[in-house]
Design a protein around this motif. Structure first.
Motif, PDB file in Angstrom:
ATOM      1  N   VAL A   1     -31.933  27.001  26.158  1.00 49.58           N
ATOM      2  CA  VAL A   1     -30.480  27.077  26.292  1.00 49.58           C
ATOM      3  C   VAL A   1     -29.969  28.018  25.226  1.00 49.58           C
ATOM      4  O   VAL A   1     -30.209  27.823  24.019  1.00 49.58           O
ATOM      5  CB  VAL A   1     -29.841  25.689  26.141  1.00 49.58           C
ATOM      6  N   ALA A   2     -29.305  29.083  25.656  1.00 50.36           N
ATOM      7  CA  ALA A   2     -28.846  30.119  24.725  1.00 50.36           C
ATOM      8  C   ALA A   2     -27.959  29.515  23.641  1.00 50.36           C
ATOM      9  O   ALA A   2     -27.166  28.608  23.916  1.00 50.36           O
ATOM     10  CB  ALA A   2     -28.091  31.209  25.491  1.00 50.36           C
ATOM     11  N   ASP A   3     -28.130  30.037  22.416  1.00 47.34           N
ATOM     12  CA  ASP A   3     -27.307  29.611  21.285  1.00 47.34           C
ATOM     13  C   ASP A   3     -27.426  28.106  21.028  1.00 47.34           C
ATOM     14  O   ASP A   3     -26.447  27.441  20.693  1.00 47.34           O
ATOM     15  CB  ASP A   3     -25.838  29.988  21.502  1.00 47.34           C
ATOM     16  N   SER A   4     -28.652  27.576  21.224  1.00 46.88           N
ATOM     17  CA  SER A   4     -28.858  26.132  21.084  1.00 46.88           C
ATOM     18  C   SER A   4     -30.334  25.877  20.833  1.00 46.88           C
ATOM     19  O   SER A   4     -31.184  26.742  21.093  1.00 46.88           O
ATOM     20  CB  SER A   4     -28.397  25.407  22.356  1.00 46.88           C
ATOM     21  N   ASP A   5     -30.641  24.691  20.315  1.00 49.57           N
ATOM     22  CA  ASP A   5     -32.039  24.283  20.179  1.00 49.57           C
ATOM     23  C   ASP A   5     -32.558  23.577  21.433  1.00 49.57           C
ATOM     24  O   ASP A   5     -33.735  23.227  21.511  1.00 49.57           O
ATOM     25  CB  ASP A   5     -32.192  23.318  18.986  1.00 49.57           C
ATOM     26  N   ALA A   6     -31.676  23.354  22.403  1.00 45.01           N
ATOM     27  CA  ALA A   6     -32.056  22.630  23.613  1.00 45.01           C
ATOM     28  C   ALA A   6     -32.841  23.535  24.561  1.00 45.01           C
ATOM     29  O   ALA A   6     -32.830  24.775  24.440  1.00 45.01           O
ATOM     30  CB  ALA A   6     -30.822  22.089  24.308  1.00 45.01           C
ATOM     31  N   LYS A   7     -33.515  22.900  25.495  1.00 44.69           N
ATOM     32  CA  LYS A   7     -34.219  23.643  26.537  1.00 44.69           C
ATOM     33  C   LYS A   7     -34.135  22.876  27.846  1.00 44.69           C
ATOM     34  O   LYS A   7     -33.927  21.660  27.866  1.00 44.69           O
ATOM     35  CB  LYS A   7     -35.675  23.892  26.161  1.00 44.69           C
TER      36      LYS A   7
ATOM     37  N   THR B   1     -31.599  33.590  39.393  1.00 50.00           N
ATOM     38  CA  THR B   1     -30.287  34.088  38.967  1.00 50.00           C
ATOM     39  C   THR B   1     -29.402  32.979  38.418  1.00 50.00           C
ATOM     40  O   THR B   1     -28.248  33.217  38.075  1.00 50.00           O
ATOM     41  CB  THR B   1     -29.572  34.790  40.138  1.00 50.00           C
ATOM     42  N   SER B   2     -29.936  31.747  38.352  1.00 53.14           N
ATOM     43  CA  SER B   2     -29.241  30.657  37.677  1.00 53.14           C
ATOM     44  C   SER B   2     -30.232  29.527  37.453  1.00 53.14           C
ATOM     45  O   SER B   2     -31.313  29.502  38.042  1.00 53.14           O
ATOM     46  CB  SER B   2     -28.048  30.145  38.498  1.00 53.14           C
ATOM     47  N   VAL B   3     -29.853  28.614  36.583  1.00 54.58           N
ATOM     48  CA  VAL B   3     -30.557  27.346  36.414  1.00 54.58           C
ATOM     49  C   VAL B   3     -29.569  26.260  36.813  1.00 54.58           C
ATOM     50  O   VAL B   3     -28.397  26.310  36.430  1.00 54.58           O
ATOM     51  CB  VAL B   3     -31.047  27.151  34.969  1.00 54.58           C
ATOM     52  N   GLN B   4     -30.055  25.281  37.581  1.00 52.61           N
ATOM     53  CA  GLN B   4     -29.147  24.227  38.054  1.00 52.61           C
ATOM     54  C   GLN B   4     -29.679  22.866  37.629  1.00 52.61           C
ATOM     55  O   GLN B   4     -30.874  22.591  37.735  1.00 52.61           O
ATOM     56  CB  GLN B   4     -29.013  24.308  39.578  1.00 52.61           C
ATOM     57  N   LEU B   5     -28.762  22.021  37.180  1.00 52.19           N
ATOM     58  CA  LEU B   5     -29.105  20.715  36.634  1.00 52.19           C
ATOM     59  C   LEU B   5     -28.531  19.600  37.497  1.00 52.19           C
ATOM     60  O   LEU B   5     -27.479  19.758  38.120  1.00 52.19           O
ATOM     61  CB  LEU B   5     -28.542  20.562  35.212  1.00 52.19           C
TER      62      LEU B   5
ATOM     63  N   HIS C   1     -28.672  14.841  34.242  1.00 46.59           N
ATOM     64  CA  HIS C   1     -29.637  15.471  33.347  1.00 46.59           C
ATOM     65  C   HIS C   1     -29.122  15.371  31.910  1.00 46.59           C
ATOM     66  O   HIS C   1     -27.918  15.433  31.652  1.00 46.59           O
ATOM     67  CB  HIS C   1     -29.823  16.939  33.746  1.00 46.59           C
ATOM     68  N   ALA C   2     -30.054  15.220  30.966  1.00 50.76           N
ATOM     69  CA  ALA C   2     -29.665  15.063  29.558  1.00 50.76           C
ATOM     70  C   ALA C   2     -28.836  16.240  29.063  1.00 50.76           C
ATOM     71  O   ALA C   2     -27.877  16.070  28.291  1.00 50.76           O
ATOM     72  CB  ALA C   2     -30.914  14.887  28.694  1.00 50.76           C
ATOM     73  N   VAL C   3     -29.168  17.442  29.481  1.00 53.61           N
ATOM     74  CA  VAL C   3     -28.414  18.619  29.048  1.00 53.61           C
ATOM     75  C   VAL C   3     -27.018  18.623  29.669  1.00 53.61           C
ATOM     76  O   VAL C   3     -26.034  18.988  29.021  1.00 53.61           O
ATOM     77  CB  VAL C   3     -29.195  19.906  29.387  1.00 53.61           C
TER      78      VAL C   3
ATOM     79  N   PHE D   1     -25.552  29.391  29.150  1.00 50.43           N
ATOM     80  CA  PHE D   1     -26.607  30.218  29.734  1.00 50.43           C
ATOM     81  C   PHE D   1     -27.981  29.753  29.264  1.00 50.43           C
ATOM     82  O   PHE D   1     -28.121  29.149  28.195  1.00 50.43           O
ATOM     83  CB  PHE D   1     -26.403  31.692  29.352  1.00 50.43           C
ATOM     84  N   ALA D   2     -28.954  30.031  30.129  1.00 47.90           N
ATOM     85  CA  ALA D   2     -30.345  29.771  29.779  1.00 47.90           C
ATOM     86  C   ALA D   2     -31.097  31.096  29.765  1.00 47.90           C
ATOM     87  O   ALA D   2     -30.686  32.070  30.409  1.00 47.90           O
ATOM     88  CB  ALA D   2     -30.978  28.821  30.790  1.00 47.90           C
ATOM     89  N   VAL D   3     -32.198  31.118  29.044  1.00 48.83           N
ATOM     90  CA  VAL D   3     -32.957  32.358  28.888  1.00 48.83           C
ATOM     91  C   VAL D   3     -34.250  32.266  29.687  1.00 48.83           C
ATOM     92  O   VAL D   3     -35.071  31.363  29.456  1.00 48.83           O
ATOM     93  CB  VAL D   3     -33.282  32.626  27.406  1.00 48.83           C
ATOM     94  N   ASN D   4     -34.411  33.224  30.625  1.00 44.74           N
ATOM     95  CA  ASN D   4     -35.639  33.297  31.407  1.00 44.74           C
ATOM     96  C   ASN D   4     -36.766  33.758  30.492  1.00 44.74           C
ATOM     97  O   ASN D   4     -36.713  34.873  29.958  1.00 44.74           O
ATOM     98  CB  ASN D   4     -35.458  34.285  32.561  1.00 44.74           C
ATOM     99  N   PRO D   5     -37.795  32.924  30.269  1.00 43.54           N
ATOM    100  CA  PRO D   5     -38.824  33.285  29.287  1.00 43.54           C
ATOM    101  C   PRO D   5     -39.707  34.449  29.720  1.00 43.54           C
ATOM    102  O   PRO D   5     -40.396  35.038  28.889  1.00 43.54           O
ATOM    103  CB  PRO D   5     -39.645  31.985  29.164  1.00 43.54           C
ATOM    104  N   PHE D   6     -39.706  34.810  31.001  1.00 40.62           N
ATOM    105  CA  PHE D   6     -40.540  35.904  31.458  1.00 40.62           C
ATOM    106  C   PHE D   6     -39.903  37.272  31.204  1.00 40.62           C
ATOM    107  O   PHE D   6     -40.618  38.250  31.027  1.00 40.62           O
ATOM    108  CB  PHE D   6     -40.853  35.739  32.946  1.00 40.62           C
TER     109      PHE D   6
END
Length: 841
Positions: free
Chosen positions: A250-256, A271-275, A279-281, A325-330
């Motif tokens: 999770v951008a600008d955060s320690d969460a994932k 093109t997005s992450v959906q929860l 969900h805890a986040v 926002f979330a960061v795509n690790p690839f």
């Protein structure tokens, strides 16, 4: 045959009276405890374990029960007659919520209510003439049974298969207890169709069924004797999926956010992450933003409403952008985080990466909310731009996917999962829809869980009681309420215990076990029901198992049958048994339908077998349940059908009383008259048909129909029998065979008729009649004749005619001659005994 005429006039053919015949024989059978008992292991006979699913003791059988038990009873009796050592037991699935509900409603203790119902239903079963060995009876609410539930629990705890954890559970406000996922139907309680199930966080006991997930799945391939629909339901419930877990920071955060995907090869198209709303986040974001919290709560409410109507699969998709926002690790790309109502917290990880170009649901959501759609999979062979969403996996390659572009999808999945693992943000994994089995119930009427808690030694960690303390008895007289947890928690003499470690004061676990524990292994106890030192003797169980034929409703395909398969594998690993699966063959009978609905007490359309027995007798009642429809199809209840069977038995009674006394001193032979040959032919054709039905698909409806045809043949030849045209040997053979064939379907009637014709011994312990192929063969057979595939005529030829004779008869027929006149017969195809086809031009 003046003797026959005299017999008829003297008897005046007293009418068939099941009210007199059936109680007489039931009394005789009840007096013989060994009648239905299985022989020892050294009997020298092949074994046959015939089992119907045990009932809940509701207090009254209905015709749906009768149909199930009549199928098993007919099979057991037939196998006895075929020379098998048969185990045919019955018992009671006697714990459960209905007993508590009845106690609350009527003020009757559950034990008293249950045992009273058992006595009533056992009486009904006896009156129906069901061939159970009552010395093997199992009642799951009695300590001599449930102590072994507790013993198994301790063994599973010792092996790490029983454990406690806090989890989201399905809570029925009406039952005031936890429900298994399988007990939630359309978001509502399986017992209370109007009660919406709630999700709660509770610490519960679980059995680690997921340890056996792969074996449960792979084992289905070996169960060739099970209906494919049942195996498919189990495959879907286990729900094995191979894929990868990938962490999106999770951008600008320690969460994932960890997502599970079966298509990591499409991750460059995310093109997005959906929860899920829960969900805890999602919850963390909601705590920081009141407006977002309100929107997420609305999504959760939409999800709950869809659960209530069993419409989650078709829910109208709604979502809210979290502004995070979330960061795509690839590829390091920042993608928006959404919360969506169609993502479930208890499925997978409760989060997905949304790839609209290659997933239908994601595409629909992206179109609705204007999210980017990026294609990263293309056909391996250049072609026109594929229509989106493009779902292909085979013959497709990656595009726009960095160093993996050009790889085939399957190869890319393996390499990309390995890359994620090497970089520390993911790994290849296998997930299952199957979850561990939650067995805690906050109710009274169930098996006490044999664990204690000691504030001094381990205030939070449970400890097992010593095996020597078993059974932990369920108190008999307590105040049952449906509030504030388990009723057992308010019984001091039950709760207070001694710590097995320090000897000080401890408190017992007050949850009881899910009643599916009781039914997961009961059929093993049948093999050694009185054993007080073990659940059963392993040698006895290994002799009888697997069950040769298990019979019950398809509604148990998931709940009961997966659990019993799991329990079997656990017992195998404990060294108690050798078999991997409980039942070699499974048969799921159709339902009995009345007034357009399944017959059940809750629908108020129950027909009591007692009333049918009073009017028509047990045999007619049972035979109708087998005759009215194929046993695997639903049966539309018609009382007139029972009356019709009763009239048929009356007809057989009249004929048997008239001719059954005829004694043939020799077997019927070649010199038999035409009428005698016709009767013997029909007899042996009927024997062949019914034997085949028992060995195959159990078309008992056509079995009974073929007996009716035989009886019609007998009736048609009454004059011939009266005048002596049929030999006494043939008459005796026909009635002996008729009665033996009726024995599995109408045991009371067959026993009475067997006695009337002077049969020796017990009719359903007499050898099943053998087919005489010579006598069964038709003198003539009908052969359809086709010209260019179209039926022209049916010709008769002598049975067993060779190909030339059949061909000549076809070509000589006038209709065939007229049809081929002026044409050339190119080819004559003869299928022996079946048809002739002329190819002409």
């Amino acid at each position: 045959m003046s003797e026959i005429v005299k017999n008829e006039s003297e008897q005046q053919l007293q009418r068939y009276s099941p009210a007199e015949i059936e109680p007489k024989w039931q009394a005789r059978w009840d007096a013989d405890a060994s009648l239905y008992a299985a022989d020892g292991h050294d009997s020298g006979k092949p074994k046959y374990y015939c089992l119907e699913m045990l009932p809940y003791p509701s207090g009254q059988l209905h015709m749906g029960h009768v149909r199930n038990y009549a199928i098993g009873d007919a099979l057991a009796r037939h196998m006895w007659m075929r020379g098998f050592n048969v185990l045919h037991p019955m018992g009671w699935d006697a714990f459960g919520l209905p007993a508590e509900n009845a106690a609350l409603k009527n003020g009757v203790p559950p034990r008293e209510w249950t045992l009273g119902n058992i006595a009533a239903m056992r009486k009904q079963m006896r009156r129906l003439g069901l061939s159970y060995d009552w010395s093997t009876e199992v009642t799951t609410c009695l300590p001599d049974y449930y102590r072994w539930n507790q013993w198994f629990f301790l063994k599973m705890f010792e092996k790490g298969l029983a454990y406690r954890k806090k989890s989201k559970v399905n809570w029925c406000p009406e039952c005031q207890t936890v429900l298994a996922n399988e007990q939630v139907i359309g978001g509502r309680c399986w017992r209370h169709e109007d009660t919406v199930v709630e999700l709660r966080d509770l610490t519960q006991w679980f059995l680690r069924i997921t340890k056996y997930a792969d074996e449960l799945l792979d084992g289905l391939e070996k169960l060739e004797g099970w209906p494919e629909k049942v195996r498919t339901m189990q495959r879907n419930w286990i729900g094995r999926s191979e894929g990868a877990l990938v962490d999106f920071a999770v951008a600008d955060s320690d969460a994932k956010v960890t997502v599970f995907t079966t298509r990591v090869d499409t991750i460059f198209g995310a093109t997005s992450v959906q929860l899920a709303p829960e969900h805890a986040v999602s919850k963390a974001f909601a705590l920081e933003d009141d407006a977002l919290r309100v929107q997420i709560e609305e999504l959760l409410e939409q999800q709950k409403k869809a659960r209530e109507t069993d419409a989650l699969g078709a829910i109208e998709k709604h979502g809210v952008f979290t502004e995070r926002f979330a960061v795509n690790p690839f590829n390091g790309e920042r993608v928006p985080i959404w919360v969506a109502n169609y993502i479930l917290a208890d499925y997978g990880t409760g989060a997905i990466m949304s790839v609209p170009a290659h997933d239908e649901r994601d595409f629909e959501f992206a179109q609705k909310y204007g999210l980017a759609v990026r294609r990263v999979i293309a056909p391996a062979v250049a072609s026109e731009e594929p229509e989106l969403p493009y779902l292909a996996e085979e013959d497709a390659v990656l595009v726009g996917s960095g160093e993996w572009s050009g790889l085939g999808c399957v190869a890319a999945q393996e390499k990309m999962a390995a890359f994620a693992k090497a970089k520390g943000f993911g790994t290849a994994t296998v997930t299952y829809r199957l979850k561990d089995w939650g067995v805690s119930r906050q109710r009274y009427w169930g098996t006490p869980i044999p664990m204690v808690y000691c504030d001094k030694c381990s205030p939070e960690e449970p400890m097992p009681v010593a095996e020597s303390e078993l059974p932990i008895l369920l108190p008999e007289q307590i105040d049952i309420t449906q509030t504030n947890g388990s009723p057992l928690g308010r019984v001091a003499e039950f709760v207070n215990a001694k710590c097995p470690r320090c000897g000080g004061v401890a408190r017992r676990e007050t949850d009881t076990m899910d009643t599916f524990v009781d039914s997961s292994w009961y059929f093993y106890r049948y093999t050694d029901a009185k054993n007080s030192t073990a659940p059963f003797d392993s040698d006895k169980a290994n002799y009888w198992f697997p069950i040769d034929q298990y019979i019950g409703g398809v509604e148990h395909a998931i709940l009961h049958l997966i659990y019993s398969r799991f329990w079997t594998k656990v017992m195998r690993d404990l060294g108690l048994i050798k078999n991997d699966e409980p039942a070699q063959r499974l048969f799921t009978q159709g339902m009995v339908i009345k007034d357009g609905a399944k017959m059940s007490k809750s629908k108020g359309n129950v027909v009591s077998p007692d009333l049918m027995i009073e009017r028509y007798g047990a045999d007619a009642t049972r035979m109708y349940a087998l005759f009215a429809a194929p046993p695997d199809r639903d049966l539309e209840w018609q009382e007139e059908g029972v009356a019709g069977i009763s009239r048929f038995l009356g007809k057989v009674y009249r004929l048997t009383m008239k001719y059954g006394g005829v004694r043939g001193k020799a077997s019927p032979g070649d010199a038999e008259t035409t009428a005698g040959q016709a009767l013997l032919r029909k007899l042996h054709q009927t024997i062949a048909k019914i034997t085949q039905d028992f060995d195959g698909r159990w078309h008992f409806n056509t079995s009974i129909s073929s007996i009716m045809i035989l009886v019609n043949e007998i009736t048609a030849n009454e004059a011939a029998m009266d005048s002596g045209e049929v030999s006494p040997a043939a008459v005796a053979a026909v009635f002996r065979g008729l009665i033996l064939m009726l024995a599995p379907f109408a045991p009371f009637f067959a026993a009475e008729m067997w006695e009337q014709i002077g049969g020796e011994g017990v009719v359903f312990r007499t050898a099943w009649p053998k087919v005489n192929e010579e006598l069964a063969r038709e003198d003539e057979v009908e052969i359809p004749v086709q010209v260019n595939g179209k039926l022209v005529v049916v010709v008769k030829v002598a049975a067993g005619s060779d190909e030339g004779t059949v061909k000549a008869a076809a070509l000589a027929d006038a209709k065939v001659v007229a049809r081929v006149e002026g044409k050339s017969v190119v080819k004559v195809i003869v299928v022996p005994g079946k048809l002739v086809n002329l190819v002409v031009k």
